[in-house]
Design a protein around this motif. Structure first.
Motif, short mmCIF file in Angstrom:
data_model
loop_
_atom_site.label_atom_id
_atom_site.label_comp_id
_atom_site.label_asym_id
_atom_site.label_seq_id
_atom_site.Cartn_x
_atom_site.Cartn_y
_atom_site.Cartn_z
N VAL A 58 0.84 -1.21 0.00
CA VAL A 58 0.00 0.00 0.00
C VAL A 58 0.88 1.26 0.00
N ARG A 59 0.46 2.26 -0.74
CA ARG A 59 1.25 3.48 -0.89
C ARG A 59 0.69 4.64 -0.07
N ASP A 60 1.63 5.41 0.52
CA ASP A 60 1.27 6.61 1.27
C ASP A 60 2.37 7.63 1.02
N PRO A 61 2.02 8.81 0.47
CA PRO A 61 3.06 9.81 0.18
C PRO A 61 3.87 10.23 1.40
N ALA A 62 3.39 9.94 2.60
CA ALA A 62 4.16 10.30 3.80
C ALA A 62 5.28 9.30 4.07
N ASP A 63 5.23 8.14 3.43
CA ASP A 63 6.21 7.09 3.74
C ASP A 63 7.61 7.44 3.23
#
Ligand SMILES: Cc1ncc(COP(=O)(O)O)c(C=O)c1O
Length: 506
Positions: free
Chosen positions: A330-335
């Motif tokens: 899963v993708r999250d720009p905060a990662d």
């Protein structure tokens, strides 16, 4: 058509670019000086008085054998002397105290802006091959999905593509790339478009491809893919250090390049990128480098489509804990994707630091200035080859306007084909003969003239039918020449003189 004017004009432009390159370095040293540069805190290691003494032509900053001219940076580069010294010192320091570690987030913070990337998405990988493997094996492919790729991929990309094909049942569809005067950006795009189906999941291309050096219309391909819900993967082995490349502007989803080629880092270093945002407008981010926290502004993305699910293959940074970076793909720009991908047990900190220092030198000297110089030397070379062998002898014919596809410092040249025509049709017997002639020329240039270049087995477009590329038993064997910041126009002249003594000419 080429004339004497274009040759002298190309040479004048190369000399002008060389002066700008030297000026940028001298100017930098003058403004900052040793103390101020060291006090800037960013790059003290490369600002030794010895490194700063390299104020003249670039060659002395590199430890290349002065007895020969190395023009095969496309295979690998040469690490600058001050960086090499630090590399040795850092290896010795770790041998003395094996508990020593270096902060790799600092390194990413320092180098990411030079590539138009966010420090959380710029990965210092092992090399291009490593990056391509991480990308292709980290994507969610299913049986029947299709990848559109080309007939000119390097084994570093072909191998992981074949793995996902054989393991998962992904179908590989290949575009024939056009070459020489048949080439156009529009034709490349239309060939990709023609292979698209409702199962197309990704495009995977190298630009420039190692066989011809022609740059593809990267942004056009990436944004076309994005508009159609297709992921884009760029094998940019030759981009870092040669081209001032902006990842966010390019629209690419995934990029793998070399740190050891044009960027001149140590062996087994690479630059990898995973798009990790969807904002068209610039955004700010708080980063801590060498213990100092600051706010940086990161440019927005030209590709604002949703991020591709992605698994951190080949890392020790994955966890089953929900909410951790890339958990479940899963993708999250905060990662911090880069931190997860670079968590690979104990790395070679000195090699990573050396790549960081090479990037700092390039940023300092000016990535655009270096690019302009490399390209002006390639332009001068092409103008000279065109005047003798004709413009059709090259994958990238000389064009004073330097269109995007010619913005590359690799020059692929074929003086062995009938009519000095890069796209000439060859019989299998002629192809075999050409392989021998071309290999003999590479050896003679190295042994007699002390100039190192390489050749490639190339499925060029057929002159008789531009829709078709040469069959496996009829590939041509052009020569491939790299021009970089440690060369001068005189090196190009020497090469042309050596070629006249070595290969067929009119
Ligand atoms: C287009 C391309 N891709 C991948 C590679 C492999 O590069 P590396 O040695 O960085 O893995 C090369 C090397 O020449 C290349 O030209």
């Amino acid at each position: 058509m080429t004339n004497r004017f274009s040759e002298s004009q190309a040479k004048a432009l190369a000399l002008e670019a060389q002066e700008r390159l030297n000026e940028s370095r001298r100017g930098f040293f003058k403004v900052l000086g040793v103390g101020a540069a060291a006090a800037s805190g960013l790059s003290a290691a490369v600002f030794s008085p010895e490194a700063l003494a390299y104020g003249g032509p670039f060659a002395p900053a590199f430890g290349l054998d002065p007895g020969r001219t190395f023009m095969n940076i496309g295979t690998t580069g040469s690490t600058p002397i001050p960086v090499l010294k630090n590399l040795a010192a850092n290896n010795a320091a770790i041998a003395r105290d094996p508990t020593l570690t270096f902060n790799t987030q600092d390194m990413r913070n320092i180098i990411a802006p030079g590539f138009g990337a966010d420090p959380f998405e710029l990965v210092m990988s092992f090399n291009t091959t490593d990056g391509m493997n991480k990308i292709l094996n980290g994507l969610n492919f299913s049986a029947g999905d299709e990848i559109i790729t080309t007939n000119m991929e390097h084994p570093g990309g072909n191998s992981p593509m074949q793995v996902v094909s054989d393991r998962l049942g992904v179908v590989l569809r290949r575009v024939n790339l056009p070459t020489s005067d048949v080439y156009s950006d529009a034709l490349v795009l239309s060939r990709f478009q023609a292979l698209r189906t409702n199962r197309t999941k990704a495009i995977v291309y190298s630009s420039p491809p190692y066989l011809t050096g022609i740059r593809l219309p990267e942004k056009m391909l990436n944004l076309w893919a994005a508009a159609n819900g297709i992921w884009s993967v760029h094998d940019g082995a030759h981009i870092p250090g040669m081209i001032a490349f902006d990842m966010h502007d390019s629209g690419i989803d995934f990029f793998a390049g070399a740190g050891h080629k044009w960027q001149c880092g140590p062996g087994q270093t690479g630059i990898m990128y995973v798009r990790n945002g969807t904002s068209a407008t610039p955004y700010t981010k708080s980063v801590t480098t060498a213990g100092v926290t600051s706010t940086i502004t990161v440019p927005g993305y030209s590709n604002t489509t949703p991020l591709a699910p992605f698994w951190p293959v080949g890392s020790g940074g994955y966890s089953a804990t929900p909410g951790t970076a890339l958990q479940g793909g899963v993708r999250d720009p905060a990662d911090n994707i880069a931190a997860t991908l670079m968590s690979i047990g104990n790395p070679s900190y000195p090699a990573l630091r050396a790549l960081q220092e090479c990037c700092q030198l390039w940023d300092m000297w000016g990535r655009k200035t270096i690019e302009t110089y490399d390209l002006s030397l390639a332009q001068y070379l092409r103008s000279r080859l065109a005047a003798i062998w004709g413009n059709r002898s090259m994958a990238t014919p000389y064009d004073a306007n330097l269109p995007h596809h010619a913005q590359v410092a690799l020059t692929s040249f074929n003086p062995f084909s009938p009519g000095y025509d890069y796209n000439a049709d060859l019989t299998p017997a002629q192809a075999t003969q050409q392989t021998t002639a071309s290999t003999n020329a590479v050896n003679a240039l190295r042994d007699v003239h002390k100039i190192v270049i390489r050749n490639t087995a190339t499925p060029h477009t057929l002159r008789s039918n531009p829709n078709v590329n040469a069959a496996a038993d009829a590939f041509s064997h052009p020569l491939r020449i790299s021009t970089h910041l440690f060369h001068t126009p005189a090196d190009v002249d020497n090469l042309v003189t050596a070629l006249l003594a070595t290969v067929p000419h009119p």
